[in-house]
Design an enzyme around this catalytic site. Structure first.
Site, short mmCIF file in Angstrom:
data_model
loop_
_atom_site.label_atom_id
_atom_site.label_comp_id
_atom_site.label_asym_id
_atom_site.label_seq_id
_atom_site.Cartn_x
_atom_site.Cartn_y
_atom_site.Cartn_z
N LYS A 10 -15.51 30.22 -11.81
CA LYS A 10 -15.19 30.17 -10.36
C LYS A 10 -14.34 31.37 -9.95
O LYS A 10 -14.64 32.06 -8.98
CB LYS A 10 -14.43 28.88 -10.00
CG LYS A 10 -15.14 27.60 -10.38
CD LYS A 10 -14.33 26.38 -10.00
CE LYS A 10 -13.01 26.22 -10.72
NZ LYS A 10 -13.11 25.97 -12.18
N ARG A 57 -10.47 19.21 -5.53
CA ARG A 57 -10.75 18.81 -6.90
C ARG A 57 -10.77 17.29 -7.05
O ARG A 57 -10.98 16.77 -8.15
CB ARG A 57 -9.67 19.38 -7.80
CG ARG A 57 -10.21 20.10 -8.99
CD ARG A 57 -9.05 20.59 -9.76
NE ARG A 57 -8.88 21.99 -9.50
CZ ARG A 57 -8.79 22.90 -10.46
NH1 ARG A 57 -8.82 22.56 -11.71
NH2 ARG A 57 -8.64 24.16 -10.17
N ARG A 79 -10.47 33.95 -23.07
CA ARG A 79 -9.91 34.50 -21.82
C ARG A 79 -8.53 35.10 -22.07
O ARG A 79 -7.72 34.57 -22.80
CB ARG A 79 -9.80 33.38 -20.78
CG ARG A 79 -9.07 33.87 -19.53
CD ARG A 79 -9.30 32.99 -18.33
NE ARG A 79 -8.82 31.63 -18.52
CZ ARG A 79 -9.00 30.68 -17.61
NH1 ARG A 79 -9.65 30.94 -16.50
NH2 ARG A 79 -8.54 29.46 -17.85
N ARG A 81 -3.54 32.00 -21.47
CA ARG A 81 -2.96 30.99 -20.59
C ARG A 81 -2.55 29.76 -21.39
O ARG A 81 -3.27 29.35 -22.29
CB ARG A 81 -3.99 30.60 -19.51
CG ARG A 81 -3.57 30.99 -18.12
CD ARG A 81 -4.71 30.85 -17.14
NE ARG A 81 -5.12 29.46 -16.91
CZ ARG A 81 -5.98 29.10 -15.97
NH1 ARG A 81 -6.52 30.00 -15.17
NH2 ARG A 81 -6.31 27.84 -15.82
N ARG A 105 -8.74 19.00 -19.89
CA ARG A 105 -9.15 19.50 -18.57
C ARG A 105 -10.61 19.15 -18.29
O ARG A 105 -10.97 18.82 -17.16
CB ARG A 105 -8.95 21.02 -18.50
CG ARG A 105 -7.48 21.41 -18.40
CD ARG A 105 -7.25 22.85 -18.77
NE ARG A 105 -7.84 23.79 -17.84
CZ ARG A 105 -8.07 25.07 -18.14
NH1 ARG A 105 -7.75 25.55 -19.33
NH2 ARG A 105 -8.59 25.86 -17.25
#
Ligand code: AP5
Length: 210
Positions: free
Chosen positions: A13, A88, A123, A156, A167
């Protein structure tokens, strides 16, 4: 153009929002980035959100709805915006409707859970400007430093394998019902997330023009 980008954590996203917002010349608004910035600045809201975020849980609706109300009232949103990571939950989507905001399209980027873990574990984000990279799919042109500001690239906190699994579970339970919510409005478009970032962009832009 008022757009929502839906999708699991790591579906892409943020990556797509950054590209599309330049095409459309509208701001991309990420509730995740706003919360991380608040946390960095040590604000009350940031500190309140920290434990939820670190554990991979959703920050309470009233907090994020407040954030979005404040952000959408700013001048740069007058010609449209891309919402990345909001709504969300169904109550968040209802709050957006209650604000009188008419969304043009909801793009749902679909990526299988198995691929998400690989994406999120690779990431890297800049600790200074927040720019996002991937060690294989989108490496920084500046090695282990940010290509935009030369800041250090870090992992992160919520990209640990056990937090990624949490998540994903939260996504399936609380966010996925939004597909049904927006499908009923006729505004939902599904884009199959591709291996290459540019291929997903092509499909997303085609979906916007359709
Ligand atoms: P947030 O920051 O929004 O995280 P998220 O939704 O979990 O999404 P991500 O940023 O992890 O992934 P993404 O889909 O943007 O993927 P990306 O483009 O980075 O939220 C974090 C937390 O904040 C939440 O857990 C919650 O606590 C809180 N929060 C935020 N909003 C909230 C709300 N509305 N309500 C309640 N709580 C809220 O891509 C991932 C990686 O894959 C990158 O490395 C990228 O380079 C790579 N990649 C991207 N596209 C591709 C591709 N096509 N092929 C290969 N690799 C790709």
């Amino acid at each position: 153009m008022k757009l929502i980008l839906l999708g699991a954590p790591g579906a892409g996203k943020g990556t797509q929002a950054e590209i599309i917002c330049e095409h459309l010349n509208i701001p991309a608004i990420s509730t995740g980035n706003i919360i991380r910035e608040a946390l960095k600045n040590g604000t009350e809201m940031g500190l309140k959100a920290k434990s939820y975020m670190d554990e991979g849980k959703l920050v309470p609706d009233e907090v994020v709805i407040g954030i979005i109300k404040e952000r959408l009232a700013k001048n740069d949103c007058q010609n449209g915006f891309i919402l990345d990571g909001f709504p969300r939950t169904v109550p968040q989507a209802e709050a957006l409707d209650e604000m009188g905001i008419i969304i043009d399209k909801v793009i749902d980027i679909e990526v299988a859970d198995e691929k998400i873990e690989k994406r999120l574990s690779g990431r890297r984000v800049c600790e200074v400007c927040g720019a996002s990279y991937h060690i294989d799919y989108k490496p920084s042109p500046n090695g282990d430093k940010c290509g935009k500001c030369d800041g250090n690239l870090i992992i992160r906190k919520d990209d640990k394998p056990e937090t990624i699994r949490e998540r994903l579970q939260v996504y399936h339970e609380q966010t996925e019902p939004l597909k049904d919510y927006y499908s009923k409005t006729g505004k939902l478009v599904i884009v199959e997330g591709q291996e290459e970032v540019a291929d997903t962009t092509k499909l997303t832009l085609a979906a916007l023009e359709a």
